[in-house]
Structure formats: structure tokens, C-alpha cells
Design a protein around this motif. Structure first.
Motif, PDB file in Angstrom:
ATOM      1  N   LEU A   1      12.947  38.049   2.966  1.00 54.53           N
ATOM      2  CA  LEU A   1      12.786  36.603   2.888  1.00 54.53           C
ATOM      3  C   LEU A   1      11.413  36.198   3.392  1.00 54.53           C
ATOM      4  O   LEU A   1      10.946  36.697   4.416  1.00 54.53           O
ATOM      5  N   GLY A   2      10.779  35.274   2.691  1.00 61.28           N
ATOM      6  CA  GLY A   2       9.492  34.736   3.110  1.00 61.28           C
ATOM      7  C   GLY A   2       9.609  33.266   3.433  1.00 61.28           C
ATOM      8  O   GLY A   2       9.902  32.874   4.564  1.00 61.28           O
TER       9      GLY A   2
ATOM     10  N   ARG B   1      20.701  43.711   6.575  1.00 64.34           N
ATOM     11  CA  ARG B   1      19.859  43.987   5.403  1.00 64.34           C
ATOM     12  C   ARG B   1      18.858  42.868   5.130  1.00 64.34           C
ATOM     13  O   ARG B   1      18.340  42.764   4.018  1.00 64.34           O
ATOM     14  N   VAL B   2      18.570  42.028   6.121  1.00 63.89           N
ATOM     15  CA  VAL B   2      17.634  40.916   5.954  1.00 63.89           C
ATOM     16  C   VAL B   2      16.306  41.276   6.610  1.00 63.89           C
ATOM     17  O   VAL B   2      16.197  41.307   7.838  1.00 63.89           O
ATOM     18  N   PHE B   3      15.302  41.542   5.791  1.00 58.23           N
ATOM     19  CA  PHE B   3      13.965  41.840   6.290  1.00 58.23           C
ATOM     20  C   PHE B   3      13.094  40.585   6.154  1.00 58.23           C
ATOM     21  O   PHE B   3      13.278  39.793   5.228  1.00 58.23           O
ATOM     22  N   VAL B   4      12.150  40.426   7.065  1.00 57.05           N
ATOM     23  CA  VAL B   4      11.330  39.214   7.107  1.00 57.05           C
ATOM     24  C   VAL B   4       9.906  39.525   6.673  1.00 57.05           C
ATOM     25  O   VAL B   4       9.267  40.430   7.216  1.00 57.05           O
TER      26      VAL B   4
ATOM     27  N   CYS C   1      14.124  47.076  -1.701  1.00 57.09           N
ATOM     28  CA  CYS C   1      14.245  45.756  -1.083  1.00 57.09           C
ATOM     29  C   CYS C   1      13.342  44.763  -1.813  1.00 57.09           C
ATOM     30  O   CYS C   1      12.128  44.768  -1.611  1.00 57.09           O
ATOM     31  N   PRO C   2      13.885  43.907  -2.669  1.00 56.41           N
ATOM     32  CA  PRO C   2      13.041  42.926  -3.368  1.00 56.41           C
ATOM     33  C   PRO C   2      12.707  41.727  -2.487  1.00 56.41           C
ATOM     34  O   PRO C   2      13.440  41.387  -1.549  1.00 56.41           O
ATOM     35  N   VAL C   3      11.610  41.084  -2.808  1.00 52.51           N
ATOM     36  CA  VAL C   3      11.196  39.821  -2.195  1.00 52.51           C
ATOM     37  C   VAL C   3      10.878  38.871  -3.336  1.00 52.51           C
ATOM     38  O   VAL C   3      10.642  39.299  -4.454  1.00 52.51           O
ATOM     39  N   GLY C   4      10.917  37.572  -3.085  1.00 54.03           N
ATOM     40  CA  GLY C   4      10.510  36.623  -4.114  1.00 54.03           C
ATOM     41  C   GLY C   4      11.610  35.694  -4.569  1.00 54.03           C
ATOM     42  O   GLY C   4      12.477  36.089  -5.356  1.00 54.03           O
TER      43      GLY C   4
END
Length: 635
Positions: free
Chosen positions: A308-309, A22-25, A283-286
Motif C-alpha cells: 500500500l502507498g 501480508r500488508v507491506f508499506v 506482492c503487487p502495488v498500485g
């Protein structure tokens, strides 16, 4: 191998594609690290190659626009193929990044209406004919991605995209069928989503990145964005939730959070979307930087995945280490944003904790052993000293680290006393763990003198003894109510209610914020025309936003000098006029001075002598880490 994060590393299926976790880049399409000789304008995004080894669920490839015949430019196809091959080498699925930012071939920028961006860019009101040409291009790009073999597409309609602004009533002032009501404002964005689905068919996943809220007066309300998501949920598979904008810098600090904004900033938006659209992946980012937070977001059903960024810039192996139960070895992201070009206008693009970032062709991922093994003495266990010691040890040198206290970390050891420094506190803990796990011999509670160092018979010496606070020439500076701001974390219970801070740099301003949030009344006396002058633009905006929340507790006196410190007040002067401020405590924060004389005393023991960190030039963790690495790696 124990899986400490069962939900984070649970497979996820979207249509006919199975993602391994579940880890998107995030692509973080920053300055290029890869350029093809025939394609000078095309790049994969900073740190792309390292991230492909991390074992994430998905990695995005920023593809160029297609030609009129619907194919990628000839000399860029081989580049894209290689990037796809790299992205998939650790089981990651490969996505094609699609965007529609309203830029014409001649450089003209379009918006729903005519307005000027804060960076001075003038946007022209887009005509319906031009809108349809943009949609046609978007369809071509999506179809090309499908035919070229990408696993999924990600459509970027967040931040500054023309679609985001079409939804925002403050930016969309149109009087035709695309403006006014929410139904009208949604027409163009809905057409874009429909076009992408028609182009890729029913078996290819579509991820849409959007801003839940733009954090400006012109923005749509979140409920309006939620309505849009409900309207398109059957056409898409996942919503990637961001917020804020880019060159609207006041809102950028929500899009790319500083230490003064919350972690996991978009998780609450994601949870609201998930509740209303339970069949849609969210899917949240930040500001998501730890596996623990990522696991909690998914376990609590706030979202189905995380993106993740900057955390992947700090440590591209983040997913792999978390999966293997090595989270203590993940290099923590400081959220300092020096990896982000918008933060400092390309003056210094680097990672504070990863010297390889942006230097992949210069810095090896795994260090070779040194040809000649040396005995290396490192003096000082702050960030620079720790990085030098760990790096030299990794090369096989015999390293002795001399630390005057009972723990390494330097000034970072106080970070756990301030909630805004939680990322720094995490990095301090990381350094302590890595030193303990390394082959470095640490002499704790030891004062380094030339005699002590000489007795260790070193082949090389690295001096990292830091700096000392500058003591200004102010009448009353030696009074009992005065203390150094840099040491004040050790004496928080001694600080009075009314506090005057002489110096509004980063140290003074951060202490002012901390004290104000704790209920103290704080006055900042700064001789310059702005606070945090050495911090980059987004840092200054971030801390100002935090200060605004306690504005009744903080008063800033700019272009002002402190003339005298009395027993219960200070006398200041601005424009030739004097004023008195009540003060129970005075904190001094006018800068640091490198300990050059002490550094010089260690020369002559061995010809191979270096000094790094604040004792060389007072700076940030970034300079300390990077300079120490390059000295140590070349021993």
C-alpha cells in the motif's frame, strides 16, 4: 475480535524472518517530514511516523548511501536507529531501501545509453568502469543494512532506475556485451542481484521492486521481464510488482494510478509471475485501497501479499482497523495524488482526506478535549460540513448539523453513478457512517435560515452551504434541452444521444467521459486552450488516456465560444468562424460561484462564525476537508 480477512492477516515467512501479515508499506519517498540537524538531506518519507503505528507486516526505511568504509555517515546513524525503533513498535519488520538510479556524486545522471528524459535531464551513457563502481557501492549498502540490523532489504529496480532501462531495448542501444539481446541486457541487472545476495548472506530476505512493463514504446515486453525474474528467482525472495515510470509522465499514471485507471492495476501481472514462479513470493502495488480487494488478491492466488502507498497516507492505521474488523472506519484514499510531489510540482502537497498528512508536527493524531464545551451549528452536510461536524464533536462540543436533504455527502452523493468516481463514492459512504456513529445531531430535510439557526442558540456557527452553478450569458440558455452538468446525474435518462457540454473543466470533462463511455456522442466546448485546466498534470494525463479509449465519441473544441443554443443544435465560434453542432441535450459547466450573499445572512447570530468549503472558495475535497478541520479544531 472477528478476522474478516484471514488470508491478509496470515503470517508470512521469508528465510529467517516472520512477517505478521501480508500488508507491506511503500516508502513513497516524497518530501521530508523528519530531518536531523546534522543530516539535512536525509528523511524518512512522508507520514512515516503515523504508518509505524498501523501494524503492517513491513515498513521500509530509506537509508543514505554508505561511506567508502562501508558504514553509514556518523551523524545519521542515530537517526536511522530511531527510525528502526519506530518502525518496529507495532510488530512491523524493518527494511532498508536500496536503489541504483545511476547518479554520480557530481550530479551526473547515467543510463545504458545517452538520452534525454521528458523533464529535460540529460543522461550520459554509463561506462563499464562506472557500472562496476555502482555495483561496488550497491554491495556496500546492502552489507551495511545487514550489519546495522535491518530485517530485510528492498532493491528498487523499477520505473526510472538504470537497471530497468538496461532491460528496455528502446533505452539500451549499447553495442557491447550489455546491449542487444535480452541475455546481454540482463547481465548488469543480474550482477546487481547477485551482489546484493553475496553481501547479505543466505538468511536475509531480499525484495526486488520492478516494473512489469514501462508503458512506453521503449519498454521491454512483460515476457522479457518474466524471463529476468525466472533467472534471479533463486537469489531473491519476493517480487514487488509495479509498472510505468516516474518523470516519463505519460507512463506515470500507470505507476501511480489516477481515478481513470483501474484499481489493483498490477494484480494481473503478479498472477502471471506467480504462475510461472510458484515458489517466489509476489506482492503487487498500485491502486490497492480496500481490505476486500487485498484479501481477494491473496485468496485468488494472484499474489502472496500486497503493498500500500497512498492508501496509507489517507489512513496510516489501515492495517490495524482492517484486522480489528473496523474497515468502515478506514479513511478511503481518493487516488487524487495530491500527496505525490510529481502531480503538482510541490504547489500543494497534502492529503484530501487526512489533514495530519505532511503536518504531523502540527496536527495531533488524537484530539484533546476542548477546554470550554460549546454548542456548534454546522450548516450543510457536504465534505466540508461533515468534516467540521465530526472534528468539533471529537473535541467534545455539542454539534448540530443542518442538512437540507435526507443524506449527507453533498455532491459526492452522485459519485456512485460513475465508475471513475468509485473512490469518491466510498468516501461519501465513509462520511455517512462516521456521522451516524458520532455524537453529532443531524437535522435532515431541514432548510437552514437565520431564524432556524438562531433558535438553536449556538456558541459557534460553521457555514458550509457550497456554491451555485454560474449561468453564462448565452442566447437560448433557458431552452428545455439545457441543464446544469452538476445536476445531470439526477436526469441521466433524459440526456439525448448528441450532447454538447459548454465548459471543459473537471466537471464538464468527467461528464463527457461518462456519457461517451455510455454510448453518447459528446462535444466539449471550452473557451480555454486545454481541458481540466485546474486539475494537476497527472489528472489531466489520466483523463486524456481514458478519453482516448472513446475518442470516436468525444470531440473537443478548444479556444471556442458558444454563441447560441437552438432547439436541436448549438452555434460555436472559433477564430472568428462559426460552426453548427447537432445537440439533443446541452450541459452547462462553466464554473461555480460561492453563495456569498447567503453566507452573509448567517452573520450576526454569534460572533464566532466561519464559512468553509465551496461557499468560501470553490475547490476540491482537499481544500474542503483541510480547511474545515482547522476551523473546527480551533473552536
Amino acid at each position: 475480535m472477528k478476522n474478516n480477512y484471514p488470508n491478509l492477516f496470515k503470517p508470512l515467512r521469508m528465510r529467517n524472518v516472520i512477517f505478521q501479515n501480508r500488508v507491506f508499506v511503500s516508502s513513497m519517498g516524497c518530501p521530508p517530514t523528519h530531518k536531523h540537524p546534522s543530516s539535512p538531506k536525509y528523511d524518512a518519507g512522508v507520514g512515516f511516523y503515523d504508518k509505524t503505528a498501523g501494524g503492517a507486516a513491513a515498513i521500509l526505511v530509506e537509508v543514505p548511501p554508505t561511506q567508502k568504509d562501508g558504514t553509514y555517515p556518523k551523524y545519521e546513524r542515530d537517526v536511522i536507529r530511531e527510525l528502526m525503533s519506530l518502525a518496529g513498535q507495532s510488530g512491523s519488520k524493518i527494511g532498508a531501501g536500496l536503489g541504483l538510479f545511476g547518479r554520480d556524486e557530481d550530479g551526473t545522471m547515467y543510463g545504458p545509453s545517452s538520452y534525454k528524459k521528458p523533464d529535460g535531464t540529460q543522461l550520459q551513457e554509463v561506462t563499464e568502469e562506472k557500472m562496476l563502481s555502482f555495483i561496488e557501492e550497491l554491495g556496500r549498502n546492502a552489507k551495511a543494512a545487514k550489519e546495522f540490523g535491518f530485517d530485510y532489504v528492498q532493491y528498487h529496480m523499477a520505473h526510472e532506475s538504470i537497471m530497468s532501462h538496461f532491460l528496455a531495448p528502446g533505452f539500451n542501444q549499447r553495442k557491447d556485451e550489455y546491449g542487444g539481446s535480452l541475455e546481454n541486457r540482463m547481465k548488469f541487472p543480474k550482477l546487481a542481484i547477485k551482489t546484493i545476495r553475496e553481501a547479505v548472506g543466505n538468511d536475509m530476505p531480499i525484495i526486488v521492486r520492478l516494473s512489469a512493463y514501462l508503458h512506453c514504446d521503449e519498454s521491454f515486453e512483460f515476457e522479457e521481464m518474466l524471463t529476468f525474474i525466472k533467472e534471479v528467482q533463486n537469489e531473491i525472495d519476493m517480487v514487488n510488482v509495479s509498472c510505468g515510470m516516474d518523470t516519463w509522465y505519460e507512463t506515470n499514471v500507470y505507476h501511480c494510478t489516477t481515478p481513470f485507471q483501474p484499481h489493483n492495476i498490477n494484480a494481473h501481472w503478479a498472477a502471471k509471475i506467480k504462475k510461472v514462479c510458484p515458489d517466489l513470493y509476489v506482492c503487487p502495488v498500485g491502486g490497492i485501497v480496500t481490505p476486500e480487494d487485498a484479501e481477494e488478491i491473496i485468496t485468488s492466488n494472484q499474489a502472496d501479499a500486497v503493498m500500500l502507498g497512498r492508501a496509507m497516507n489517507a489512513d496510516p492505521l489501515w492495517p490495524k482497523k482492517a484486522k480489528e474488523g473496523r474497515s468502515e472506519d478506514i479513511v478511503p484514499c481518493l487516488r487524487c495524488s495530491y500527496c505525490y510531489h510529481a502531480a503538482n510540482d510541490h504547489n500543494l502537497i497534502a492529503c484530501s482526506v487526512n489533514p495530519r498528512f505532511f503536518r504531523e508536527n502540527r496536527v495531533p493524531m488524537v484530539l484533546d478535549k476542548a477546554g470550554r464545551i460549546k454548542k456548534v451549528v454546522v450548516i450543510g452536510g457536504g465534505p466540508a460540513g461533515c468534516k467540521a461536524a465530526i472534528t468539533a464533536s471529537e473535541r467534545g462540543h455539542h454539534v448540530v448539523l443542518i442538512e437540507k436533504s435526507d443524506k449527507v455527502g453533498g455532491q459526492l452523493k452522485h459519485a456512485d453513478l460513475d465508475e471513475h468516481k468509485s473512490d469518491l463514492a466510498r468516501y461519501c459512504k465513509y462520511l455517512q457512517v462516521q456521522i451516524a456513529k458520532s455524537e453529532v445531531t443531524v437535522l435532515y430535510n431541514t432548510t437552514a435560515t437565520p431564524e432556524v439557526v438562531k433558535s438553536l442558540e449556538p456558541d459557534a456557527v460553521i457555514i458550509a452551504i457550497g456554491a451555485t452553478p454560474v449561468k453564462p450569458n448565452i442566447k437560448g440558455i433557458d431552452k428545455p434541452l439545457v441543464m446544469e452538468a452538476i445536476d445531470s446525474y439526477n436526469y441521466m435518462d433524459m440526456i439525448g444521444h448528441n450532447v454538447s457540454i459548454i465548459g471543459g473543466g473537471t466537471i464538464g470533462s468527467e461528464m463527457a467521459l461518462k456519457l461517451a463511455e455510455d454510448g453518447h456522442k459528446v462535444s466539449i466546448i471550452e473557451s480555454g486552450d486545454k481541458l481540466c485546466a485546474r486539475g494537476h498534470m497527472l489528472y489531466r494525463i489520466g483523463i486524456r488516456h481514458a478519453m482516448d479509449k472513446v475518442s470516436e465519441k468525444i470531440t473537443s473544441y478548444l479556444n471556442t465560444s458558444c454563441m447560441e443554443i437552438l432547439d436541436d443544435r448549438v452555434i460555436i465560434e472559433k477564430d472568428g468562424k462559426q460552426e453548427t453542432i447537432v445537440a439533443d441535450t446541452v450541459l452547462v459547466s462553466v464554473g461555480l460561484r460561492p453563495l456569498t450573499d447567503k453566507v452573509a445572512s448567517f452573520y450576526g447570530i454569534t460572533p464566532e462564525t466561519y464559512y468553509v468549503g465551496d461557499c468560501d472558495r470553490v475547490g476540491k475535497v482537499l481544500e474542503a476537508t483541510n480547511n474545515a478541520y482547522f476551523i473546527a479544531v480551533n473552536l
